[in-house]
Design an enzyme around this catalytic site. Structure first.
Site, short mmCIF file in Angstrom:
data_model
loop_
_atom_site.label_atom_id
_atom_site.label_comp_id
_atom_site.label_asym_id
_atom_site.label_seq_id
_atom_site.Cartn_x
_atom_site.Cartn_y
_atom_site.Cartn_z
N CYS A 93 19.27 -4.66 14.43
CA CYS A 93 20.18 -3.99 15.14
C CYS A 93 19.44 -2.58 15.13
O CYS A 93 19.92 -1.59 14.66
CB CYS A 93 21.43 -3.93 14.41
SG CYS A 93 22.11 -5.65 14.61
N GLU A 94 18.40 -2.50 15.91
CA GLU A 94 17.88 -1.20 16.40
C GLU A 94 17.08 -1.47 17.59
O GLU A 94 16.55 -2.54 17.79
CB GLU A 94 16.53 -0.88 15.27
CG GLU A 94 17.01 -0.57 14.08
CD GLU A 94 17.40 0.73 13.90
OE1 GLU A 94 16.92 1.65 14.60
OE2 GLU A 94 18.11 0.90 12.74
N GLY A 102 -9.38 -2.39 3.83
CA GLY A 102 -7.90 -3.06 3.59
C GLY A 102 -7.86 -3.85 4.87
O GLY A 102 -7.97 -5.05 5.00
N ARG A 103 -7.55 -3.27 6.00
CA ARG A 103 -7.31 -3.94 7.14
C ARG A 103 -8.21 -4.83 7.75
O ARG A 103 -7.96 -6.06 8.16
CB ARG A 103 -7.08 -2.82 8.31
CG ARG A 103 -6.50 -3.41 9.89
CD ARG A 103 -6.75 -2.17 10.72
NE ARG A 103 -6.13 -0.99 10.14
CZ ARG A 103 -4.84 -0.64 10.26
NH1 ARG A 103 -3.81 -1.46 10.90
NH2 ARG A 103 -4.67 0.59 9.76
N TYR A 142 4.26 2.91 14.52
CA TYR A 142 3.05 3.64 15.10
C TYR A 142 2.89 3.27 16.57
O TYR A 142 1.93 3.79 17.15
CB TYR A 142 1.71 3.03 14.37
CG TYR A 142 1.87 3.04 12.96
CD1 TYR A 142 1.97 4.28 12.12
CD2 TYR A 142 1.47 1.88 12.08
CE1 TYR A 142 1.80 4.40 10.80
CE2 TYR A 142 1.50 1.89 10.86
CZ TYR A 142 1.43 3.12 10.11
OH TYR A 142 1.34 3.01 8.85
N GLY A 146 -10.96 1.89 6.43
CA GLY A 146 -10.74 2.35 7.60
C GLY A 146 -11.53 1.72 9.04
O GLY A 146 -11.32 1.88 10.05
C1 LIG Z 1 -5.12 2.66 3.01
C2 LIG Z 1 -6.53 3.02 2.37
C3 LIG Z 1 -7.73 2.24 2.52
C4 LIG Z 1 -7.57 1.02 3.29
O1 LIG Z 1 -7.72 1.54 4.52
P1 LIG Z 1 -7.90 0.12 5.74
O2 LIG Z 1 -7.85 1.05 7.20
O3 LIG Z 1 -6.69 -0.52 5.72
O4 LIG Z 1 -9.23 -0.17 5.89
C5 LIG Z 1 -8.72 2.55 1.70
N1 LIG Z 1 -8.84 3.62 0.92
C6 LIG Z 1 -7.90 4.42 0.68
C7 LIG Z 1 -7.86 5.71 -0.17
C8 LIG Z 1 -6.43 4.29 1.44
O5 LIG Z 1 -5.81 5.01 1.40
#
Ligand SMILES: *Cc1c(COP(=O)(O)O)cnc(C)c1O
Length: 443
Positions: A361-362, A292-293, A334, A248
Site C-alpha cells: 500500500c504505497e 558483494g553485488r 534508489y 563495488g
Molecule cells: C557493501 C560493501 C561491499 C560490497 O559492495 P558491492 O557493491 O555489493 O560489491 C564491500 N565492502 C564494503 C565495505 C561494503 O560496505
C-alpha cells in the site's frame, strides 16, 4: 533476449534457470520466489580467484555477505575458497552457524556495538575493519579484557568518488564511513592503532562505491591508498601487510549496463598496486577485495505471479504482481531499473508496454516502468532478472507480507535454501499484554 548464466528459453517457451523450468518451480515452491543460479555464483567466485592467481599477488576475496546472507550462501562461499565480510551480529551468527571458518571472517560497520565486538572476539574472527576512534578504543579494551590481540584494518575514506548513484557512494570525503585521508585523520588513526597493545594493524581498507563500471576509480583509490602507505612508512617506519580495496564491481541490470569482466577490475587493481609499490620500493602487500553485488546479483531472478491490471487509456497500463517493494525495495529506494520477461510465454513477441506494480500500500511500490511484454494475462509468471543482491537481504514484512522462499538451482535440481515465511513467523514475536487479552466474561 536478456539472459544471464545458465538461463535460457526452453522448447515450451518457458524460462529455464539451472536446468529447471521456472513454471515447475512456481508449482513446487509457489511465488514470489527467489531463484539463484548456483553455477553462475560459483563461476563468479572462480573468476575473481583466477584473476588474482594470474597476478601472482597474495590475496583474499571476501564475499560481502550483506548482498545476500544465508547459511547456504555461506557454505558455497567457503567451498569456493573465499573469505566473508559481515556487518552485524546477525550476519556473523549466520556465518558461524553455517560453519564458516572464523579466521576468514572480516567484521565491518560504522557502529559495531560492544555486544557485537564481544561476539566476534569470542569467535576469534580473522579481522576487524575499524571505522572510527571510538570503536578503536572499545575494541582494544574488550580485546584486552579477553587477553587477545586482534587483527585490524583501518577503513579510510580516500576521497575518490566513483561514478554511481549518489546514495551508494561512500569513498568521497563527506561520508559516514571511515577515517578521512585528506585531512590527516587517517594518519592519526594509524598512529593510535599502533599504540594499542591489543590491536595488530595489518593495513588499510577503502571502499569507493557500488555498481561501478570502470576501473579508473579503483586505480585512483589504489594510488591514494598506496601513497598513504608510503607516507606512513616514511614517517612511522611501519609497512602495511594488507591493503583492501573493497567491492563495488558493477553488474548488468538492464540493456545498456556495461560491466567489465570481474577479472578486469582485479587486473587493474593489481597493475596499479604493483607499479606504485615497485616505484617506491614498497613491499607488495596482500590485496583483499570484497565483491558483494557482482558475486550474486545477476545470478538471482525473482519469479512473481501477475494478478490484477489497470489500464488508464492514453496514460499507462499497470500490472500488479504478488510481491514488490517488500521483496525488492531497490526501485523505491534508489530508482533502480530492472528487466523482466513473462516466464511462461518467454518466446512470444512483445505487443504491449506495461508498468509493473507491487502489492504494498504505497504508490511508490513500483518494480518496473515501461516494460515490453506480450499481452499480459492474470496468472502469467513474471521473472525479474538480476535480483540476487540486495533483494532478499533488504526484504521486509511491510504490510505483514511474508518473505518469499529462496531456491538454489543447478543441473536440473532445485533446493530450498530459505523457506517461505509462515503466518506464524509473522506473529512469532508478537505478545499481547495481560490487560489487552480477550477476557473471559467476568462478574
Ligand atoms: C557493501 C560493501 C561491499 C560490497 O559492495 P558491492 O557493491 O555489493 O560489491 C564491500 N565492502 C564494503 C565495505 C561494503 O560496505
Amino acid at each position: 533476449m536478456f539472459l544471464h548464466g545458465t538461463s535460457r528459453i526452453n522448447a515450451e517457451g518457458h524460462l529455464e534457470i539451472g536446468g529447471c523450468d521456472v513454471t515447475e518451480l512456481a508449482k513446487e515452491f509457489g511465488t514470489p520466489l527467489y531463484i539463484v543460479d548456483e553455477a553462475l555464483v560459483r563461476q563468479r567466485a572462480r573468476e575473481f580467484m583466477e584473476a588474482f592467481r594470474k597476478t601472482g599477488l597474495r590475496h583474499q576475496v571476501a564475499y560481502a555477505s550483506k548482498a545476500f546472507c544465508t547459511m547456504a550462501m555461506c557454505r558455497l562461499t567457503e567451498e569456493e575458497g573465499l573469505s566473508l565480510d559481515v556487518v552485524s551480529d546477525g550476519e556473523l551468527y549466520t556465518a558461524l552457524q553455517a560453519g564458516f571458518p572464523a579466521e576468514r571472517i572480516h567484521f565491518h560497520g560504522n557502529n559495531k556495538t560492544p555486544d557485537e565486538i564481544l561476539m566476534a572476539l569470542d569467535a576469534n574472527i580473522g579481522c576487524f575493519v575499524v571505522d572510527n576512534f571510538i570503536e578503536m578504543q572499545l575494541l582494544n579494551t574488550l580485546a584486552s579484557d579477553k587477553g587477545k590481540r586482534v587483527n585490524v584494518l583501518l577503513r579510510i575514506t580516500p576521497g575518490v568518488e566513483a561514478h554511481t548513484h549518489e546514495y551508494i557512494s561512500t569513498g568521497q570525503q563527506d561520508s559516514k564511513f571511515g577515517f578521512d585521508l585528506g585531512n590527516g585523520t587517517a594518519f592519526r588513526a594509524v598512529e593510535q592503532a599502533l599504540a594499542q597493545s591489543n590491536l595488530k594493524l595489518l593495513g588499510v581498507h577503502s571502499h569507493i562505491g557500488s555498481q561501478i563500471f570502470e576501473v579508473e576509480g579503483f586505480r585512483m583509490a589504489v594510488e591514494k591508498v598506496a601513497a598513504f602507505a608510503i607516507e606512513v612508512r616514511a614517517k612511522l617506519g611501519e609497512t602495511f601487510s594488507v591493503i583492501n580495496l573493497g567491492g563495488g564491481f558493477g553488474i548488468r541490470y538492464v540493456e545498456g549496463d556495461t560491466p567489465l569482466p570481474v577479472g578486469t577490475y582485479v587486473q587493474a587493481i593489481a597493475d596499479a598496486m604493483i607499479s606504485t609499490c615497485l616505484e617506491a620500493d614498497y613491499p607488495l602487500p596482500e590485496i583483499w577485495i570484497e565483491p558483494g553485488r557482482s558475486m550474486v546479483g545477476d545470478a538471482g531472478t525473482t519469479l512473481y505471479t501477475v494478478g490484477t491490471s489497470k489500464h488508464i487509456p492514453g496514460v499507462r497500463k499497470y500490472i500488479a504482481v504478488n510481491g514488490g517493494m517488500t521483496d525488492n525495495p531497490r526501485p523505491a529506494l534508489y530508482g533502480s531499473k530492472y528487466e523482466a520477461v513473462l516466464a511462461n510465454r518467454a518466446n512470444e513477441a512483445p505487443t504491449e508496454v506495461v508498468s509493473v506494480a507491487g502489492k504494498a500500500c504505497e504508490s511508490g511500490d513500483m518494480l518496473i516502468w515501461d516494460l515490453n511484454v506480450p499481452e499480459v494475462r492474470s496468472g502469467d509468471l513474471l521473472a525479474v532478472f538480476s535480483t540476487g543482491a540486495y533483494n532478499y537481504a533488504m526484504a521486509s514484512n511491510y504490510n505483514r507480507i511474508r518473505r518469499p522462499a529462496v531456491v538454489f538451482v543447478k543441473d536440473g535440481k532445485a533446493d530450498l535454501v530459505v523457506a517461505r515465511e509462515s503466518f506464524d513467523d509473522i506473529i512469532g514475536n508478537d505478545m499481547i499484554p495481560e490487560r489487552l487479552r480477550k477476557q473471559a466474561v467476568s462478574k
